[in-house]
Scaffold this motif. Sequence first.
Motif, short mmCIF file in Angstrom:
data_model
loop_
_atom_site.label_atom_id
_atom_site.label_comp_id
_atom_site.label_asym_id
_atom_site.label_seq_id
_atom_site.Cartn_x
_atom_site.Cartn_y
_atom_site.Cartn_z
N LYS A 34 0.83 -1.21 0.00
CA LYS A 34 0.00 0.00 0.00
C LYS A 34 0.86 1.25 0.00
O LYS A 34 0.59 2.20 -0.75
CB LYS A 34 -0.92 0.01 1.22
CG LYS A 34 -2.08 -0.94 1.11
CD LYS A 34 -2.93 -0.87 2.35
CE LYS A 34 -4.02 -1.93 2.31
NZ LYS A 34 -4.83 -1.94 3.54
N SER A 35 1.91 1.26 0.83
CA SER A 35 2.78 2.44 0.86
C SER A 35 3.55 2.59 -0.45
O SER A 35 3.78 3.70 -0.91
CB SER A 35 3.73 2.37 2.05
OG SER A 35 4.64 1.32 1.89
N ARG A 38 1.08 4.06 -2.98
CA ARG A 38 0.85 5.49 -2.72
C ARG A 38 2.04 6.34 -3.16
O ARG A 38 1.87 7.42 -3.71
CB ARG A 38 0.57 5.71 -1.24
CG ARG A 38 -0.81 5.30 -0.85
CD ARG A 38 -1.14 5.72 0.56
NE ARG A 38 -2.47 5.27 0.91
CZ ARG A 38 -2.74 4.45 1.91
NH1 ARG A 38 -1.78 4.03 2.68
NH2 ARG A 38 -3.97 4.07 2.15
N SER A 39 3.24 5.86 -2.89
CA SER A 39 4.41 6.64 -3.27
C SER A 39 4.58 6.71 -4.79
O SER A 39 5.11 7.68 -5.31
CB SER A 39 5.67 6.07 -2.62
OG SER A 39 5.94 4.77 -3.12
N ARG A 42 1.53 9.25 -5.98
CA ARG A 42 1.52 10.61 -5.43
C ARG A 42 1.95 11.69 -6.44
O ARG A 42 1.27 12.70 -6.56
CB ARG A 42 2.38 10.67 -4.17
CG ARG A 42 2.27 12.00 -3.46
CD ARG A 42 2.93 11.96 -2.10
NE ARG A 42 2.32 10.99 -1.21
CZ ARG A 42 1.24 11.23 -0.47
NH1 ARG A 42 0.66 12.39 -0.54
NH2 ARG A 42 0.74 10.31 0.31
N VAL A 65 -6.82 12.82 -0.36
CA VAL A 65 -5.75 11.82 -0.39
C VAL A 65 -4.41 12.48 -0.14
O VAL A 65 -3.54 11.95 0.56
CB VAL A 65 -5.75 11.06 -1.74
CG1 VAL A 65 -4.54 10.17 -1.86
CG2 VAL A 65 -7.02 10.23 -1.87
#
Length: 123
Positions: A34-35, A38-39, A42, A65
Amino acid sequence: MVVFYRIVDLSGMNAYILYNMHQPKNIDRGDFLKSLARSLVRPHLQRRVGCRQLPRELRLVIKRVLVDDVVEEDVQSPETSKGKRKACSICPPKLHRMTVYTCVFCCNPVCLQCSRSLCKNCQ
């Protein structure tokens, strides 16, 4: 399409293994993925949030978000702000603070004291 998703899954698993080899504290694979996602997303979201052609609801979802990054970019720099001085849209009318700065997203006037909070239309 199945092959593409399998390659993405294997690359995520390889990244997780490499990450755990060099980090003293292990994290759950799901949290890591998940991280990682997201990275990777972004920068694209940061570019899209300023696009005026997107529907307002979609821009508001993107802002939620990216709330950490958006707060830092609420006020334009003095070089890019142009126009007449207007009353701050966040401050109470009794203070009547005048400013040349505007919110990046909704173009409402925002004084420097209120620049760290989201304006009424952006919440």
